[in-house]
Design a protein around this motif. Structure first.
Motif, short mmCIF file in Angstrom:
data_model
loop_
_atom_site.label_atom_id
_atom_site.label_comp_id
_atom_site.label_asym_id
_atom_site.label_seq_id
_atom_site.Cartn_x
_atom_site.Cartn_y
_atom_site.Cartn_z
N GLY A 1 0.82 -1.21 0.00
CA GLY A 1 0.00 0.00 0.00
C GLY A 1 0.85 1.26 0.00
O GLY A 1 0.48 2.26 -0.63
N GLU A 2 1.99 1.22 0.69
CA GLU A 2 2.90 2.36 0.69
C GLU A 2 3.52 2.57 -0.68
O GLU A 2 3.69 3.70 -1.13
CB GLU A 2 3.98 2.14 1.75
CG GLU A 2 3.45 2.18 3.18
CD GLU A 2 4.49 1.81 4.21
OE1 GLU A 2 4.36 2.26 5.37
OE2 GLU A 2 5.43 1.08 3.87
N LEU A 3 3.84 1.47 -1.36
CA LEU A 3 4.41 1.58 -2.71
C LEU A 3 3.40 2.19 -3.67
O LEU A 3 3.77 2.98 -4.55
CB LEU A 3 4.86 0.21 -3.20
CG LEU A 3 6.07 -0.39 -2.47
CD1 LEU A 3 6.27 -1.84 -2.86
CD2 LEU A 3 7.34 0.42 -2.77
N LEU A 4 2.13 1.85 -3.52
CA LEU A 4 1.09 2.46 -4.35
C LEU A 4 1.00 3.96 -4.07
O LEU A 4 0.90 4.77 -5.00
CB LEU A 4 -0.26 1.79 -4.10
CG LEU A 4 -1.45 2.39 -4.85
CD1 LEU A 4 -1.26 2.27 -6.36
CD2 LEU A 4 -2.76 1.73 -4.42
N SER A 5 1.05 4.33 -2.80
CA SER A 5 1.02 5.76 -2.45
C SER A 5 2.22 6.49 -3.02
O SER A 5 2.10 7.63 -3.50
CB SER A 5 0.99 5.92 -0.92
OG SER A 5 -0.20 5.38 -0.37
N ILE A 6 3.39 5.86 -2.97
CA ILE A 6 4.60 6.46 -3.55
C ILE A 6 4.40 6.67 -5.05
O ILE A 6 4.73 7.74 -5.59
CB ILE A 6 5.81 5.55 -3.29
CG1 ILE A 6 6.19 5.61 -1.81
CG2 ILE A 6 7.00 5.96 -4.15
CD1 ILE A 6 7.21 4.57 -1.39
N ALA A 7 3.84 5.67 -5.73
CA ALA A 7 3.61 5.79 -7.17
C ALA A 7 2.67 6.94 -7.48
O ALA A 7 2.91 7.75 -8.41
CB ALA A 7 3.03 4.48 -7.72
N GLU A 8 1.60 7.06 -6.72
CA GLU A 8 0.61 8.11 -6.99
C GLU A 8 1.19 9.49 -6.70
O GLU A 8 0.88 10.46 -7.40
CB GLU A 8 -0.66 7.83 -6.18
CG GLU A 8 -1.39 6.59 -6.68
CD GLU A 8 -2.69 6.30 -5.94
OE1 GLU A 8 -3.67 5.92 -6.60
OE2 GLU A 8 -2.72 6.46 -4.71
N ALA B 1 -6.32 1.41 -14.43
CA ALA B 1 -4.86 1.44 -14.36
C ALA B 1 -4.37 1.30 -12.92
O ALA B 1 -3.37 0.62 -12.65
CB ALA B 1 -4.33 2.73 -14.97
N ARG B 2 -5.09 1.91 -12.01
CA ARG B 2 -4.71 1.81 -10.60
C ARG B 2 -4.80 0.37 -10.13
O ARG B 2 -3.90 -0.14 -9.45
CB ARG B 2 -5.62 2.71 -9.75
CG ARG B 2 -5.19 2.83 -8.28
CD ARG B 2 -6.09 3.83 -7.55
NE ARG B 2 -5.59 4.11 -6.22
CZ ARG B 2 -5.88 3.38 -5.14
NH1 ARG B 2 -6.67 2.31 -5.25
NH2 ARG B 2 -5.39 3.72 -3.95
N ALA B 3 -5.90 -0.32 -10.51
CA ALA B 3 -6.05 -1.72 -10.14
C ALA B 3 -4.94 -2.57 -10.76
O ALA B 3 -4.40 -3.48 -10.12
CB ALA B 3 -7.42 -2.23 -10.58
N ALA B 4 -4.60 -2.25 -12.01
CA ALA B 4 -3.52 -2.99 -12.68
C ALA B 4 -2.18 -2.75 -12.00
O ALA B 4 -1.37 -3.68 -11.87
CB ALA B 4 -3.46 -2.57 -14.15
N PHE B 5 -1.95 -1.53 -11.53
CA PHE B 5 -0.67 -1.24 -10.90
C PHE B 5 -0.58 -1.90 -9.52
O PHE B 5 0.52 -2.29 -9.09
CB PHE B 5 -0.44 0.27 -10.78
CG PHE B 5 0.99 0.62 -10.53
CD1 PHE B 5 1.92 0.56 -11.55
CD2 PHE B 5 1.43 1.01 -9.26
CE1 PHE B 5 3.27 0.86 -11.32
CE2 PHE B 5 2.76 1.31 -9.03
CZ PHE B 5 3.68 1.24 -10.06
N ILE B 6 -1.69 -2.04 -8.84
CA ILE B 6 -1.69 -2.78 -7.57
C ILE B 6 -1.22 -4.21 -7.82
O ILE B 6 -0.39 -4.76 -7.07
CB ILE B 6 -3.09 -2.77 -6.93
CG1 ILE B 6 -3.43 -1.36 -6.44
CG2 ILE B 6 -3.18 -3.78 -5.79
CD1 ILE B 6 -4.86 -1.20 -5.97
#
Length: 314
Positions: free
Chosen positions: A217-224, A238-243
């Motif tokens: 979850g932190e990596l997703l926040s970093i990406a965003e 795209a967000r679901a795909a990146f998760i």
């Protein structure tokens, strides 16, 4: 209220000084809160690391006040060890620590000089000492950050000159610790072996800080956050795909936390640009240019069964 000389004499004698210090005023005057806020903006998570940095800053704040009112004080040893995997924010935290040390008056300039073995160790006799001393000269008044510090020590190579650099570093860390802070960084297991083989470093390092890997979850926040800084955004698909990308990428070789996320986003932007340019008859809006779609993410080789990503983690 005591004058400066009286306060100093009282402090040296161990006598409490009758002088009140407005702690909030001192805290605001040095602007440490600004550094903490910047650290929070720059780095997602890392709560144990940020807590430790705040503890060190608090110690230095009290030491600063002790000096100000003339109490006896023993300047703290400030050399540090940062351990953790690549991409966990060690260099960024070192930069902020240099700022904190400068604001509190424990280093003169507050700059960071970041080096590796190649910057310190020469390849022939007589080359190492000048290289190491030149780096130390540049770092004086600030912080010297030595990444992958364990490469300085190569006992398997009898003709290696790393030991010469180590001896110079140890001497300076001891004799000039009021003008230079050294931060040694690298993988935890290798740093432990390095310290075991070089007890002089361990005895001079006061603060050992471990940088944990980021959660998904932190990596997703970093990406965003990275996308937001560049005026991009994921659409829902795209967000679901990146998760899913993060889940897969973490299990594959050469994963480097935030560094791998940044590399992945660079390649996603390339694919998005290629998709847009493929249709030259299309009229693009700002929303079109800003939006990352699922296809831009799913084209990564990470999603191919059994695929091994390249060094960039595409």
């Amino acid at each position: 209220m005591l004058d400066a000389n009286s306060a100093k004499e009282a402090g040296q004698a161990g006598t409490p000084v009758a002088q009140a210090i407005d702690l909030r005023q001192e805290f605001e005057a040095v602007g440490i809160a600004d550094v903490f806020a910047q650290l929070d903006r720059e780095l997602v998570g890392l709560k144990p690391v940020k807590t430790r940095i705040r503890e060190i800053a608090s110690l230095l704040m009290i030491e600063r006040i002790r000096q100000k009112i003339g109490l006896a004080n023993d300047p703290p040893t400030l050399h540090m060890s940062f351990t953790g995997n690549p991409g966990t924010g060690k260099t960024t935290v070192a930069l902020r620590m240099a700022d904190i040390l400068h604001r509190l008056g424990f280093v003169r300039r507050g700059h960071l000089v970041s080096v590796t073995r190649d910057d310190l160790v020469g390849q022939y006799i007589g080359h190492t000492a000048p290289k190491t001393k030149e780096i130390l000269k540049k770092a004086m008044g600030g912080v010297l950050f030595i990444d992958e510090a364990y490469y300085l020590y190569r006992p398997e190579n009898e003709r290696d000159y790393g030991q010469e650099s180590i001896e110079i570093l140890l001497q300076v860390m001891e004799t000039q610790r009021d003008d230079l802070v050294v931060i040694l960084a690298g993988y935890e297991d290798r740093m432990q072996k390095f310290f075991a083989s070089n007890p002089g470093f361990r005895s001079r390092v006061a603060h050992h800080i471990d940088f944990p890997d980021y959660e998904e979850g932190e990596l997703l926040s970093i990406a965003e956050l990275m996308l937001q800084e560049r005026n991009y955004r994921f659409d829902a698909q795209a967000r679901a795909a990146f998760i899913r990308y993060i889940e897969l990428r973490k299990t594959q070789p050469l994963f480097s936390n935030a560094r791998s996320i940044r590399n992945a986003l660079d390649r996603i932007r390339l694919r998005q640009a290629s998709r847009l340019v493929d249709d030259l008859d299309r009229r693009l809006t700002a929303d079109d240019i800003m939006t990352i779609e699922a296809a831009d993410v799913l084209a990564s080789r990470v999603f191919a069964k059994g695929a091994q990503p390249d060094g960039g983690g595409a």
